[in-house]
Structure formats: C-alpha cells, structure tokens
Design a protein around this motif. Structure first.
Motif, PDB file in Angstrom:
ATOM      1  N   THR A 295      -2.564  11.302  17.198  1.00 23.72           N
ATOM      2  CA  THR A 295      -0.532  11.250  17.760  1.00 23.72           C
ATOM      3  C   THR A 295      -0.075  12.210  16.394  1.00 23.72           C
ATOM      4  O   THR A 295      -0.275  12.138  15.739  1.00 23.72           O
TER       5      THR A 295
ATOM      6  N   VAL B 257      -8.508  -2.589   2.992  1.00 23.62           N
ATOM      7  CA  VAL B 257      -7.016  -2.082   3.271  1.00 23.62           C
ATOM      8  C   VAL B 257      -6.775  -1.221   4.181  1.00 23.62           C
ATOM      9  O   VAL B 257      -6.377  -0.392   3.727  1.00 23.62           O
ATOM     10  N   MET B 258      -6.894  -1.030   5.076  1.00 19.92           N
ATOM     11  CA  MET B 258      -6.600  -0.003   6.110  1.00 19.92           C
ATOM     12  C   MET B 258      -5.411  -0.474   7.192  1.00 19.92           C
ATOM     13  O   MET B 258      -5.631  -1.195   7.715  1.00 19.92           O
ATOM     14  N   VAL B 259      -4.251   0.224   7.309  1.00 18.70           N
ATOM     15  CA  VAL B 259      -3.136  -0.182   8.208  1.00 18.70           C
ATOM     16  C   VAL B 259      -3.141   1.109   9.389  1.00 18.70           C
ATOM     17  O   VAL B 259      -2.485   1.948   9.070  1.00 18.70           O
TER      18      VAL B 259
ATOM     19  N   ASP C  10      -0.725   4.983  17.641  1.00 19.82           N
ATOM     20  CA  ASP C  10      -2.269   4.648  18.416  1.00 19.82           C
ATOM     21  C   ASP C  10      -2.838   3.699  18.797  1.00 19.82           C
ATOM     22  O   ASP C  10      -3.603   3.949  19.332  1.00 19.82           O
TER      23      ASP C  10
ATOM     24  N   ILE D 265       0.648  -1.128  -0.464  1.00 20.23           N
ATOM     25  CA  ILE D 265      -0.081  -0.167  -0.027  1.00 20.23           C
ATOM     26  C   ILE D 265       0.795   1.029  -0.055  1.00 20.23           C
ATOM     27  O   ILE D 265       1.453   1.545   0.805  1.00 20.23           O
TER      28      ILE D 265
ATOM     29  N   SER E 247      -4.680  13.076  10.780  1.00 17.93           N
ATOM     30  CA  SER E 247      -3.192  12.294  10.852  1.00 17.93           C
ATOM     31  C   SER E 247      -3.942  11.658   9.272  1.00 17.93           C
ATOM     32  O   SER E 247      -4.740  10.261   9.199  1.00 17.93           O
ATOM     33  N   PHE E 248      -2.556  10.960   8.687  1.00 17.24           N
ATOM     34  CA  PHE E 248      -2.769   9.672   7.483  1.00 17.24           C
ATOM     35  C   PHE E 248      -1.752   8.762   8.042  1.00 17.24           C
ATOM     36  O   PHE E 248      -0.963   8.797   8.747  1.00 17.24           O
ATOM     37  N   ALA E 249      -2.639   7.383   7.700  1.00 20.10           N
ATOM     38  CA  ALA E 249      -1.917   5.938   7.519  1.00 20.10           C
ATOM     39  C   ALA E 249      -2.221   5.953   6.782  1.00 20.10           C
ATOM     40  O   ALA E 249      -3.183   6.179   5.334  1.00 20.10           O
ATOM     41  N   PRO E 250      -1.419   4.720   6.246  1.00 17.74           N
ATOM     42  CA  PRO E 250      -1.881   3.830   5.004  1.00 17.74           C
ATOM     43  C   PRO E 250      -2.952   3.689   4.193  1.00 17.74           C
ATOM     44  O   PRO E 250      -3.143   2.655   5.325  1.00 17.74           O
ATOM     45  N   GLY E 251      -3.715   3.828   3.284  1.00 10.37           N
ATOM     46  CA  GLY E 251      -4.946   3.355   2.879  1.00 10.37           C
ATOM     47  C   GLY E 251      -6.337   4.488   4.083  1.00 10.37           C
ATOM     48  O   GLY E 251      -7.283   4.539   3.389  1.00 10.37           O
ATOM     49  N   GLN E 252      -5.856   5.260   4.737  1.00  5.77           N
ATOM     50  CA  GLN E 252      -6.610   5.804   6.073  1.00  5.77           C
ATOM     51  C   GLN E 252      -6.134   7.018   6.423  1.00  5.77           C
ATOM     52  O   GLN E 252      -5.217   7.829   6.475  1.00  5.77           O
TER      53      GLN E 252
ATOM     54  N   ALA F 129       3.000   0.932   3.524  1.00  9.41           N
ATOM     55  CA  ALA F 129       3.371  -0.371   4.556  1.00  9.41           C
ATOM     56  C   ALA F 129       3.180  -2.169   3.467  1.00  9.41           C
ATOM     57  O   ALA F 129       2.719  -1.485   2.070  1.00  9.41           O
TER      58      ALA F 129
ATOM     59  N   PHE G  57     -15.520   1.752  12.864  1.00  9.40           N
ATOM     60  CA  PHE G  57     -14.694   2.313  11.249  1.00  9.40           C
ATOM     61  C   PHE G  57     -14.843   0.993  10.479  1.00  9.40           C
ATOM     62  O   PHE G  57     -15.448   0.683   9.692  1.00  9.40           O
TER      63      PHE G  57
ATOM     64  N   VAL H 178     -12.975   9.426   9.770  1.00  4.99           N
ATOM     65  CA  VAL H 178     -11.896   8.498   9.554  1.00  4.99           C
ATOM     66  C   VAL H 178     -12.566   7.616   8.539  1.00  4.99           C
ATOM     67  O   VAL H 178     -13.522   7.217   7.558  1.00  4.99           O
ATOM     68  N   GLY H 179     -11.573   7.398   7.324  1.00  3.97           N
ATOM     69  CA  GLY H 179     -11.862   6.843   5.927  1.00  3.97           C
ATOM     70  C   GLY H 179     -11.329   6.773   4.936  1.00  3.97           C
ATOM     71  O   GLY H 179      -9.488   7.078   5.330  1.00  3.97           O
ATOM     72  N   ASP H 180     -11.478   6.351   3.338  1.00  7.85           N
ATOM     73  CA  ASP H 180     -10.560   6.161   2.732  1.00  7.85           C
ATOM     74  C   ASP H 180     -10.229   7.478   1.662  1.00  7.85           C
ATOM     75  O   ASP H 180     -10.355   7.347  -0.029  1.00  7.85           O
TER      76      ASP H 180
END
Lengths: 302, 137
Positions: free
Chosen positions: A234, B127-129, B134, A42, A249-254, A53, B112, A269-271
C-alpha cells in the motif's frame, strides 16, 4: 526448558571469550519469562519518515498481546490479528531451529534506573559497531527499553515503556488459533542458507504456493517470501540498488519489501535497520520486469 | 393526359420512376398551369418543413404501440464490428494487466509474526504494528 539447557550448555562448552553472547540469550530468555502490563511507545526514523505508534502490551507465559489500532496476539508459534473482536488473520508455525552463531557481544551492563525502577543498561555491539541498547528491569527481567541503531550510529527504532506494571495480567492473551500449522520444509530454492550475517533457520511452505524462510543474526530477524505472484504494497516507497528497484513500506518496527522476479514474486518482512537492507537484498533473486509476451503467458498459464 | 397532380406530389417525394418522371416532364413542357401548381406545391412543402417541432400532449398517443424498425444490414454490420472491437480491447487489457496477487501484506505479516514468536528475542524488542491500511476486513 530446552532453552535453559541450551544456555547452560553454552556456558559449559564455550570458551570465555564468547561468554558475552550467551549473556544476550540469557537476557532475552529472562525477558520472555516476565509477566507484566505496559504501555510502549515505538518510534522509528526510516528513510521514508518517522513511523511511530503507542501500544498496550500484556505479556504472560511467553505470549504477548499487543493492543493499538489493531490487536495482535502471538506466542509459541502462533499469531492472530483481531479487529473489533473478530480474527482478521492468523497463522501458526511449528518450531524449527533456533540456533544461531552469536553475532553480537554484550557489554557488562551498568545501573540505569528507568520508570523509577532499578534497571540495567546493556549495549550490543557487532564488532565495534553499536547496534542496540537494552534496559532490563532488575526485578522481572522485562525489557523496559530497546533502542536499535543504524551502522552510522543514528537511532533506527526506539521502543520505550512509558508505563509498566509488573503484576501478571489477570487475563491471559487469547490462545492463537490458526486453521493450519505450517511445518518446516526442505524446499529452499532461491532462499540462501545465509544472507550476510543472517543465517537461515528454517523454511516453511503452504498448500497455496507460498514459501518463506526465517533468518536471524541472533537479534535482528526477517523472513523472505517466495510467492507465485508479486505482493502489492500500500502506497510504497522504493529502494534502488544499481538497476534493481524494490518496492518497500515501513511500519513502526517493521520494514516490508516486495518485488517481481522471473519466477513470481518475492518479499521480505523484518526488523533489521536500513543500513543492512542492501547487503541482504543483493544476495536474493533480482527484480525482473517481464515483457508483454511473458506477462501474457504468465497471466494465461500462471 | 389530364393534369397529373398525384404525380407531382410523388415527384416531390422522390417516388417516381425515371419513366414516370419523363412522362411528367413532357406534360409540364406543354401545360403552364401544371408548372404553376408544381411551384405552389414546392412552396407549401418548404413552408411546412420550416415550422417548429411541437411536443404532443401527454396521453395523446398513450395507447399507441411502439414500432420496431429493423436495422439495415450495413448498420448491423457496423454495430457488430464495434462490439467485437470493444471486446478485443477488453480481452487484451485483461491479459496484459497483472493479475491481483492471491497474497496480501497480511499474509506476510501473519507468517512472519508466527515465526517471530519462536525467536529468542521475541517480546517488546520484536513488537511490530501492522499498517492499518494493509489490514483487510
């Protein structure tokens, strides 16, 4: 089964011009029924840098197990995060509505071999804007690659299998066990029926004062949360819209947004790709910084 | 009046009343030897006070009982006022500091994630990681 009936009904009732929307449903349905093991990369290009990731996936029976730095099992309304063999967090929701007006059309598809397998490439358009590319395995229907785009044509996230084994996993993903199953509620305050192209599908609340609504445009989706106090992120970045400042905050895919309102906290929270964020956030309760007296009152009396 | 040696020491210690001090001054006005003795006493006291402090050998006072010296009333008042001030500052800071949220990013992700698993697009496209920072232990 209910979903198959729904797709059949769409083919029967909808005029020819909207049949392409049913094709997206059909592609996604077939993908969910596939069983396989895979390695997925991802990579998301966000306004705050690249988030990437590599995860291992096992999908069987409509349930998905994701293994990486943390392990997530999800499916059928359940979600559990496992670390070192112990469930760290879990949640379960009862199925609500899944009907959305189709916001995308899918082109006819073209042959596109991937990982030495026969596969088809399908493009998703919102109007004339390319929003996604799906590479679908010919034999299993699994989504081998999913690329999502910003409105300007730049890639937002690419999810690409680098290994794919169509053999059904021997061990099914762990059954998700949550202490409480959230049921849909009618409490929709501050959670609009629609946010731009996104429709509110259902709303859930728990006994501790958290309420959230799930929104989808048929492909991208997000949840909007209402909480009594603001949720701290965070090391967040920020998005400023006019005078309004949102922590994000960004995470892989989110992506996750959090902000304080007059009545507590809100979060998203979303994509959805970054170019869609502003249109959604502008339609929700605005950020609000309470004064000293309001903060004292809130801290003392909630 | 005989030579008031005791009164001289008491005078140097500041322990004479005004009447006793007047009586001593009157005697010294007529007694040269007492004046000389007073000067000697002052020199000795000054010499003693200029000596360096030394540590007592360990064990010398091993059996001595500690003596509790009660605080004077005005010192107690100051200490109490300072403690009250510190308590007030802590109370105000506690009230003004935002309360930690009862909800974490984990809580948002779990709910979610649970709902997404019912989405038609659920699968590799969703897929979300979670950010491991957190994930609470």
């Amino acid at each position: 089964m209910r979903r198959v009936v729904a797709v059949a009904a769409l083919f029967t009732l909808l005029p020819v011009g909207t049949a392409a929307a049913a094709d997206l449903d059909e592609l996604l349905d077939r993908s969910q029924e596939a069983s396989y093991s895979a390695e997925q990369v991802i990579t998301c290009s966000t306004p705050e840098g690249v988030r990437d990731a590599v995860v291992s996936l096992e999908q069987v029976g409509g349930e998905l197990q994701v293994s990486g730095e943390v392990e997530v099992s999800s499916g059928s309304g359940g979600w559990a995060l496992v670390r070192e063999g112990s469930v760290v967090d879990s949640a379960s929701v009862e199925a609500g509505s899944s009907d959305t007006d189709p916001a995308y059309r899918v082109d006819d598809g073209s042959a596109h071999p991937f990982l030495n397998r026969k596969a088809g490439l399908y493009r998703l358009y919102a109007g004339d804007v390319l929003r996604g590319e799906l590479i679908v395995d010919g034999a299993t229907g699994a989504l081998l690659s999913v690329i999502t785009y910003n409105g300007d044509g730049d890639v937002y996230c690419e999810r690409r299998f680098i290994e794919f084994d169509p053999t059904p996993p021997e061990v099914s993903p762990a059954t998700v066990i949550a202490s409480e199953t959230l049921e849909p509620t009618e409490d929709t305050a501050a959670l609009p029926e629609s946010l731009g192209a996104f429709q509110r599908l259902d709303v859930y609340s728990d006994d501790e004062g958290l309420t959230f609504a799930y929104y989808s445009d048929g492909f991208f989706s997000f949840a909007v949360f209402r909480t009594p106090t603001v949720v701290e992120l965070t090391d967040p970045g920020a998005l400023t819209i006019g005078q309004a400042v949102y922590a994000r905050s960004f995470a892989p895919g989110q992506v996750t947004y959090s902000w304080e309102t007059r009545h507590g906290g809100m979060a998203l929270v979303g994509d959805l790709p970054p170019d869609m964020h502003t249109a959604v956030l502008e339609r929700l309760a605005k950020p609000f910084a309470p004064g000293i007296l309001q903060r004292v009152w809130r801290n003392l009396f909630g | 009046m005989s030579h008031p040696t005791e009164m001289m020491s008491a005078y140097l210690d500041g322990e004479l009343t005004r009447a006793e001090a007047s009586q001593l001054y009157a005697h010294m006005g007529t007694c040269g030897s007492c004046v000389a003795e007073m000067e000697e006493l002052q020199k000795v006291r000054t010499a003693i006070r200029s000596l360096p402090m030394v540590e007592l050998p360990p064990g010398l006072l091993g059996d001595a009982e500690p003596t509790v010296i009660p605080l004077r009333r005005n010192r107690g008042f100051l200490v109490g006022a300072a403690a009250a001030g510190v308590a007030l500052v802590i109370a105000v800071a506690t009230i003004l500091t935002p309360q930690p949220s009862a909800w974490s990013v984990d809580d948002l992700n779990s709910r979610f994630g649970a709902r997404v698993s019912l989405d038609p697009a659920f699968g590799p496209a969703k897929v979300m990681v979670p950010d491991v920072r957190d994930v609470q232990e």
